[in-house]
Design a protein around this motif. Structure first.
Motif: not given
Length: 875
Positions: A603, A647-648, A650-652, A675, A679
């Motif tokens: 990060r 975090e992941m 929340e993102r994916y 990552e 994706e």
């Protein structure tokens, strides 16, 4: 169904549906086959890591799959809540361990729920609550009454920083504590033990029956138990003129009693070694300052096997001699740092010719090395190293026992030792009784009260639980209850006389050795009730391979204790075991001026990738300067290379994280964090969503009539049912979830390319998507719940049956065969599915591609492997 996949809305909505319907609450149902799936419960550290995500997703995939197969599935969750980390955090944060632990449990429960794991939260338990540990205290008192729990003085590994006893396995190869890093000391203190050795033979025998366990774990368990057959016998100590000695001054002639699995080598014993705590060594230490100093030095060493292996082997002669009962020779006696009073008799016979440790010690101190075993095939010389073989050998330099093969020498020498050295044939075990006392605060109080004479009394049932005070001032490593008069002072049961409570607490392995059983009946008014026999044994247990020995062995032992107490009827706790691999990732660092690396989390970095998606370089955001890209290694705080699952998510989204954690490698291997792979899984789910949202009523209303399908339609339907068969086998038998996912992605790609708008074409497409949604649902349950609804179904997907393979759909009218010429692939042919050998051979010979490679050659033979290939051998 919306056109675009909004994972945040989908996951929140679906989880709300599950919660409002108590979707995963389960009760005993005699009309259904039961299935108990359990992941090793976590320590409530306060935050999930990627290893948790992978571990718990594996369990959830298995649980949801079994539910769809019609099983009554139990999948619970709880907290292994006692232990040192809470005490360390209490010191750091100036807060009581209980407060820190309960806050972490709340936080981690919320995090786990975001993953959508199908837990029956009504069964949640935490081992630090009196409602839980009350029953292990009760069970401990029963074991004391049976003589299966006892107290004795014991030499232990003492961590001076942590202020507690460490198990051998908690001491590293340098003799340092696993957590503190401090040099471990030997101390002799009173300790409570469980007689696991009484169950050694059964534990060993039952290991052979654990067919659902990895062979490597079974081997580790067998090696840890360590059964051996040998002879225990005496070496007399000789004074002047071979007079017997009473060195300890107790009026009894002193001898050194030893155990050996190699009686055939006793003639080669050239010295003896005893532990620093051995009575003979202590007696000589009072007469010899060099011996006394060495004994004191030994107390600063650990007792673990790892530490023993790594340390330099040293000793001091005691100035006395023993008599070899085979050769009659007088041999010196040493006190040595590699002999433990707690292992065996505290004395060992040394055969430097045939044991490498003994050889190294003898070489260092100039002691004789005598060869008494020789190879029958390739003569050896023990002047350079010990000769340790037993097969194809014979004895030499052994007097009346010369010229005997190993087995003959074993028997003859053993009989001799029984006759002349008070010998006794014995079966011994490497396994030692389990020391369960810990000098820490944050653990289950041991339910014992001592009277004024120091005699132990169990706490009566009606006075349980002995509650651990939770509101304590914690200022250092010493346990606060050891100086708490309100806790310590009590009365002796049945007498009213003053008594003193035990202030040690139980090893935290005690809690984790039976939690799986309490999950079956968490509200029982006894330790266990009849519900435990409905659910146990656990059908599938999942956890890290680091628990291969201790936790799993202790749980097996505890299960047998509970069985013998009439609480259970089964013999073993876990039918199948899966040990999942670690999650690994690159580390990033810079060398500091001190030479030590400073690690950075991804990060904090700008990372560049090459054309293949691999990390090419990384720079620190705050200064724009490069950092070194390190090795791929286990995610850890020390390397700062962890990825925050929240975090992941929340993102994916949780479904994407679940799918990635299952997709890359088999579960028993390490999963490399990529990552780009995350994706890729997210893009796949979005494609599936778009494809299913595009299905209109004409697909839902199309009628599947298998009798009118054309070849392309049959091919797609065959692919659907081949995928059902493969995914079922990959989950059920092989537990290779990554290949199951690859098969489902392959089916999706084939369906999404299929372009047939006829009624039958739409019917086979709809069938394929219906199967795909159900196959994917254990892996990505949120998105598949909505896809199922989007296909027009009104039932809850979690209550749907697992798709079944239609064997008729798998039949082919023709088949493809590879054709080889002299073992090299040259072409392929298509023949009728029932084509015989002659037809396959003729088709292969007539293929133009094959003819080019056999032109001018003589065909010597043709090998047809049905359904696979034709190999033409030509010269």
């Amino acid at each position: 169904m919306q056109d675009q996949y909004d994972f945040r809305r989908t996951e929140a909505d679906v989880q709300a549906v599950w919660t409002s319907n108590d979707a995963f609450r389960v009760t005993e149902d005699p009309d259904k086959p039961k299935y108990y799936c359990l992941c090793m419960f976590p320590y409530p550290s306060g935050s999930l890591h990627m290893g948790h995500v992978r571990n718990y997703t594996i369990g959830d995939v298995v649980s949801r799959y079994k539910r769809m197969q019609g099983f009554n599935v139990l999948q619970p969750m709880g907290w292994d809540a006692f232990g040192l980390p809470a005490e360390n955090a209490a010191i750091k944060n100036n807060a009581a361990p209980a407060q820190w632990t309960y806050a972490n449990i709340e936080e981690m429960r919320e995090q786990l729920q975001k993953l959508g794991i199908a837990y029956d939260w009504t069964r949640e338990l935490a081992t630090c609550t009196p409602e839980y540990y009350r029953w292990e205290q009760w069970f401990f008192t029963q074991l004391v009454k049976k003589g299966l729990a006892y107290r004795k003085m014991a030499v232990v590994n003492w961590d001076p920083v942590e202020g507690t006893v460490l198990a051998n396995e908690q001491v590293d190869s340098n003799g340092c504590g696993w957590r503190s890093g401090a040099k471990v000391e030997r101390r002799e203190i009173p300790q409570w033990f469980l007689r696991i050795t009484q169950y050694a033979e059964e534990l060993l025998e039952e290991t052979e029956k654990l067919e659902g366990w990895p062979e490597s774990v079974r081997t580790q368990q067998k090696n840890w138990i360590g059964r051996s057959e040998g002879v225990e016998f005496e070496f007399a100590l000789a004074g002047r003129g071979d007079k017997p000695l009473d060195i300890t001054g107790d009026g009894v002639t002193d001898v050194l009693r030893v155990y050996t699995t190699r009686p055939d080598t006793v003639a080669g014993v050239t010295y003896m070694a005893v532990a620093a705590e051995h009575p003979v060594a202590r007696a000589m230490g009072k007469r010899n300052s060099e011996v006394a100093d060495f004994i004191t030095e030994c107390t600063g060493m650990g007792t673990s096997e790892a530490a023993m292996e790594a340390m330099e082997k040293r000793g001091v002669p005691l100035g006395i001699e023993a008599v070899n009962p085979v050769s009659g020779e007088r041999i010196p006696v040493y006190v040595a740092n590699f002999v433990l009073i707690s292992y065996g008799t505290g004395a060992v016979m040394a055969v430097p010719g045939h044991d490498q440790r003994d050889w190294e010690f003898a070489t260092r101190y100039g002691l004789p090395i005598k060869q008494v075993v020789q190879s029958a095939t390739n003569p050896v010389d023990v002047s350079e190293a010990a000769f340790t073989d037993k097969e194809n050998t014979f004895t030499i330099n052994s007097g009346e026992f010369d010229g005997l093969a190993h087995d003959q020498a074993f028997e003859a020498t053993a009989e001799h030792l029984v006759r002349v050295a008070r010998g006794e044939r014995k079966i011994n075990y490497r396994l030692r009784d389990w020391g369960v006392s810990r000098q820490r605060y944050w653990g289950c109080p041991i339910p014992i009260i001592y009277d004024e004479e120091g005699h132990a009394h169990v706490v009566p049932d009606e006075d349980l639980p002995v509650r651990l005070p939770e509101e304590v001032a914690y200022s250092g490593v010493k346990s606060p209850i050891k100086e708490d008069p309100d806790f310590i002072n009590t009365t002796v049961p049945g007498t009213g006389k003053p008594g003193r409570r035990e202030t040690d607490t139980l090893d935290t392995f005690f809690e984790s050795s039976w939690y799986y059983a309490r999950f079956c009946c968490p509200d029982a008014s006894t330790m266990l009730d009849e519900r435990a026999n409905y659910w146990l044994p656990v059908d599938q247990y999942i956890g890290g391979v680091e628990h291969a020995v201790l936790h799993l062995l202790y749980a097996r032992f505890f299960h047998k204790l509970m069985r013998d107490a009439g609480l259970l009827v089964s013999d073993e706790p876990f039918t199948r075991l899966l040990t999942q691999g670690m999650v690994v990732a690159e580390s990033f660092y810079r060398e500091q001026d001190t030479g030590k690396p400073e690690y950075y989390n991804r990060r904090e970095l700008d990372i560049e990738h090459d054309e293949r998606g691999r990390i090419a370089s990384a720079t620190l955001k705050k200064d724009g300067l490069p950092v070194t890209v390190g090795r791929i290694e286990k995610m850890s705080k020390s390397k700062n290379n962890g990825v925050d699952p929240l975090e992941m998510i929340e993102r994916y989204g949780a479904d994407t994280m679940r799918l990635f954690s299952m997709s890359d490698t088999p579960p028993h291997q390490s999963l490399e964090w990529k990552e780009g792979g995350v994706e890729g899984m997210h893009r796949f789910l979005k494609r599936v969503w778009r494809a299913i949202s595009a299905l209109d009523d004409s697909f839902m209303q199309a009628t599947l009539d298998i009798d009118v399908l054309n070849e392309e339609q049959k091919a797609l339907r065959r692919k659907t049912h081949e995928t059902i068969a493969k995914v079922t086998d990959d989950i059920e038998r092989r537990m290779t979830f990554n290949t199951a996912i690859a098969s489902m992605m392959e089916l999706f790609n084939e369906v999404s390319r299929y372009d047939d708008h006829s009624d039958s074409g739409k019917a086979v497409v709809f069938e394929a998507y219906g199967a795909l949604v159900r196959l994917l649902s254990p892996f990505v349950p949120h998105i598949m719940h909505e896809c199922w609804q989007g296909m027009g179904y009104t039932t809850a997907l979690i209550n749907e049956a697992w798709p079944e393979t239609d064997d008729e759909a798998l039949t082919r009218d023709d088949m493809d065969l590879v054709v080889q010429v002299n073992g090299k692939r040259r072409s392929s042919i298509t023949v009728a599915a029932d084509a015989g050998k002659e037809v396959c051979e003729a088709a292969a010979r007539n293929d133009p591609g094959v003819q080019r490679h056999i032109d001018g050659l003589t065909v010597q033979k043709v090998i047809v492997v049905p359904g696979r290939l034709v190999n033409i051998v030509a010269r």
